[in-house]
Design a protein around this motif. Structure first.
Motif, short mmCIF file in Angstrom:
data_model
loop_
_atom_site.label_atom_id
_atom_site.label_comp_id
_atom_site.label_asym_id
_atom_site.label_seq_id
_atom_site.Cartn_x
_atom_site.Cartn_y
_atom_site.Cartn_z
N VAL A 49 0.78 -1.32 0.24
CA VAL A 49 -0.43 0.15 0.25
C VAL A 49 0.85 1.34 0.21
O VAL A 49 0.70 1.87 -0.77
N VAL A 50 2.17 1.03 0.89
CA VAL A 50 2.89 2.42 0.74
C VAL A 50 3.51 2.55 -0.67
O VAL A 50 3.65 3.97 -1.13
N ILE A 51 3.86 1.38 -0.74
CA ILE A 51 4.45 1.26 -2.69
C ILE A 51 3.46 2.10 -3.28
O ILE A 51 4.24 3.37 -4.29
N LEU A 52 2.35 1.63 -3.07
CA LEU A 52 0.94 1.91 -4.33
C LEU A 52 1.11 3.19 -4.10
O LEU A 52 1.35 4.45 -5.20
N ILE A 240 5.08 -5.50 -17.75
CA ILE A 240 7.07 -5.48 -17.05
C ILE A 240 6.85 -4.98 -15.62
O ILE A 240 8.14 -6.20 -15.14
N TYR A 241 7.09 -3.92 -16.22
CA TYR A 241 7.01 -3.39 -14.68
C TYR A 241 6.51 -3.80 -13.10
O TYR A 241 7.15 -3.65 -12.29
N LEU A 242 5.10 -4.40 -13.51
CA LEU A 242 4.48 -5.20 -12.98
C LEU A 242 5.01 -6.06 -12.17
O LEU A 242 5.57 -6.12 -10.94
N SER A 243 5.73 -6.80 -12.65
CA SER A 243 6.86 -7.72 -12.92
C SER A 243 7.79 -7.76 -12.49
O SER A 243 8.47 -8.90 -11.13
N LEU A 363 3.04 3.02 -12.75
CA LEU A 363 1.65 2.13 -12.66
C LEU A 363 1.65 1.03 -12.63
O LEU A 363 1.66 0.41 -11.39
N GLY A 364 3.11 0.30 -13.57
CA GLY A 364 3.29 -1.55 -13.06
C GLY A 364 4.06 -1.26 -11.44
O GLY A 364 3.81 -2.79 -10.80
N ARG A 365 4.60 -0.63 -11.37
CA ARG A 365 5.25 -0.57 -9.45
C ARG A 365 4.54 -0.16 -8.62
O ARG A 365 4.69 -0.32 -7.46
N MET A 366 3.27 1.38 -9.15
CA MET A 366 2.34 0.82 -7.90
C MET A 366 1.91 -0.22 -8.05
O MET A 366 1.19 -0.67 -6.37
N VAL A 367 1.66 -1.72 -8.59
CA VAL A 367 0.15 -2.01 -8.58
C VAL A 367 1.34 -3.40 -8.18
O VAL A 367 0.44 -4.68 -6.68
N GLY A 368 2.40 -3.66 -8.51
CA GLY A 368 2.93 -4.74 -8.37
C GLY A 368 3.35 -4.87 -6.33
O GLY A 368 3.10 -6.73 -6.19
N PRO A 369 4.48 -4.41 -6.24
CA PRO A 369 4.07 -4.41 -4.41
C PRO A 369 2.63 -4.93 -4.27
O PRO A 369 2.74 -5.45 -2.62
N LEU A 370 1.78 -4.21 -4.15
CA LEU A 370 0.56 -4.64 -3.54
C LEU A 370 0.16 -5.62 -3.28
O LEU A 370 -0.33 -6.75 -3.06
N TYR A 371 -0.41 -6.02 -5.23
CA TYR A 371 -0.88 -6.91 -6.07
C TYR A 371 0.34 -8.48 -5.13
O TYR A 371 -0.38 -9.43 -4.09
N GLY A 372 1.69 -8.72 -5.09
CA GLY A 372 2.59 -9.71 -4.70
C GLY A 372 2.77 -9.08 -3.76
O GLY A 372 2.42 -10.68 -3.11
N GLY A 373 2.49 -8.72 -2.41
CA GLY A 373 2.35 -8.43 -0.98
C GLY A 373 1.17 -8.68 -0.18
O GLY A 373 1.32 -10.04 0.14
#
Length: 408
Positions: A49-52, A240-243, A363-373
């Protein structure tokens, strides 16, 4: 009579600024999740959430910086963005508790997102080399910064999070000094293209006519408009950046949970950076002889394959091999995308075009950590990697179809 500034930015100073910015940035992203989970007692979902929200601020910074580059003055914008990053990070040295940490990460992300967009936009104005070579050199220097930054994380994190923030703040202070000294230049310059790039433009993009200053004064202002190809490039960058962000965030505590130390995690990124430094010139020489679509899409498929292989690895040496495959895909695709976007868009909107690249990455960096977490907090390790593999394949196939139609 108004005097037109003729001084131009040298590639050497652009690369130097890029080195300091990315070294500082590389000291921040690996420790965000580690600091929150180890020092502040938060779970991976809250870290996401913080990274989002930090990524949202990064997007906002990229958008505003792109607009200001095209419509105001790049020089004071770069100085201001660098100072925002500096003051946020130096404050984190003194105050890095839970709520203050989250707020300052957001303001630092705003400054860093602005800086990255501005440096990419400045790259489109450098004369003497074609755009692809300049962005390839920017990418190599970026990874030199990653090597230095992750080495610092691996060896200094155990001594205290605050020392990394002080070191990162120092780098952005130096960047501010460089910006003040050498970035007050003429940015109304078209990049040099090689024959291969000029040939590709005839198939895939626009080409600006050569106009006199009087003609430029009366012509219609250029607009940044999204074409179908740019939409699919946006989807490609997002996935790509979400992953990629999974490796930058949730993989650090996950590897610790299976007995791999923070230092070994940092060693992965050092290996990633060294591989890029040693072999990027070879990859770029091949890529520069072919259309953008070939290197970007082939890199995307190689990148995707590394995630499906993660379903079958359970030892550190296997993780290293998979990470090297991911690095190969990254080398093929990442430096070519901003150059491809620069080729597809008018030079008068280069700030907004590179802001678009930064926004989709964020946007990818925003969603990736929350989704992965969320996935890892539930123990869904295999579904996580399978889902991002499928998403990357879909994005790559879509980009392939649209790029081929554009050629035709």
């Amino acid at each position: 009579m108004q005097v037109i500034q003729s001084k131009k930015l040298s590639e050497r100073w652009l690369l130097t600024a890029n080195l300091f910015a990315n070294t500082g940035n590389a000291m921040i992203w690996p420790v965000t999740t580690l600091h929150m989970t180890i020092s502040l007692g938060q779970d991976l979902t809250m870290s996401g959430v913080v990274i989002l929200f930090s990524s949202l601020m990064n997007i906002l910074g990229a958008y505003i910086a792109g607009k200001l580059f095209d419509r105001w003055r790049p020089y004071p914008t770069l100085i201001g963005a660098s100072l925002i990053a500096f003051f946020s990070l130096v404050t984190l040295f003194f105050y890095n508790g839970w709520s203050v940490f989250a707020f300052l990460m957001m303001t630092a992300s705003f400054g860093i997102g602005s800086v990255n967009t501005l440096l990419n936009a400045y790259a489109t104005t450098v004369t003497g080399k074609n755009t692809r070579i300049i962005f390839n050199n920017m990418y190599i220097v970026l990874n030199v910064g990653v090597v230095i930054g992750t080495l610092a994380v691996g060896y200094l994190f155990d001594y205290g999070f605050q020392w990394l923030m002080l070191l990162a703040a120092t780098l952005f202070l130096i960047l501010t000094g460089i910006a003040v000294s050498v970035f007050n230049v003429n940015t109304d310059v078209a990049p040099v293209m090689d024959d291969g790039e000029a040939e590709e433009i005839s198939h895939e993009g626009h080409v600006d006519p050569i106009l006199t200053r009087d003609q430029e004064a009366v012509k219609e202002p250029a607009k940044f408009e999204m074409s179908p190809l740019l939409w699919f490039l946006a989807a490609f960058l997002f996935v790509i950046y979400l992953s990629y962000m999974l490796w930058e965030t949730v993989m650090a505590p996950h590897l610790r949970s299976i007995g791999i130390s923070t230092r070994h995690y940092a060693d992965l990124w050092v290996l990633n950076g060294l591989t890029i430094i040693l072999f990027q010139k070879i990859i770029s020489t091949w890529a520069n002889k072919h259309p953008y679509r070939l290197s970007v899409i082939s890199g995307g498929f190689v990148f995707a394959s590394s995630f499906i292989l993660m379903l079958f690895v359970n030892q550190f040496w296997q993780i290293v091999l998979v990470f090297e495959l991911l690095t190969l895909g990254e080398m093929l695709a990442s430096p070519q995308v901003p150059a491809w976007v620069a080729q597809l868009t008018p030079k008068e909107v280069s700030g907004q075009a590179q802001g678009f690249v930064s926004i989709m990455i964020s946007l990818g960096r925003m969603v990736g950590p929350l989704y992965g977490g969320i996935m890892l907090d539930h123990g869904w390790f295999n579904p996580l990697f399978l889902s991002v593999f499928i998403a990357m394949i879909v994005a790559n196939v879509g980009l392939l179809i649209v790029a081929r139609k554009k050629k035709e």
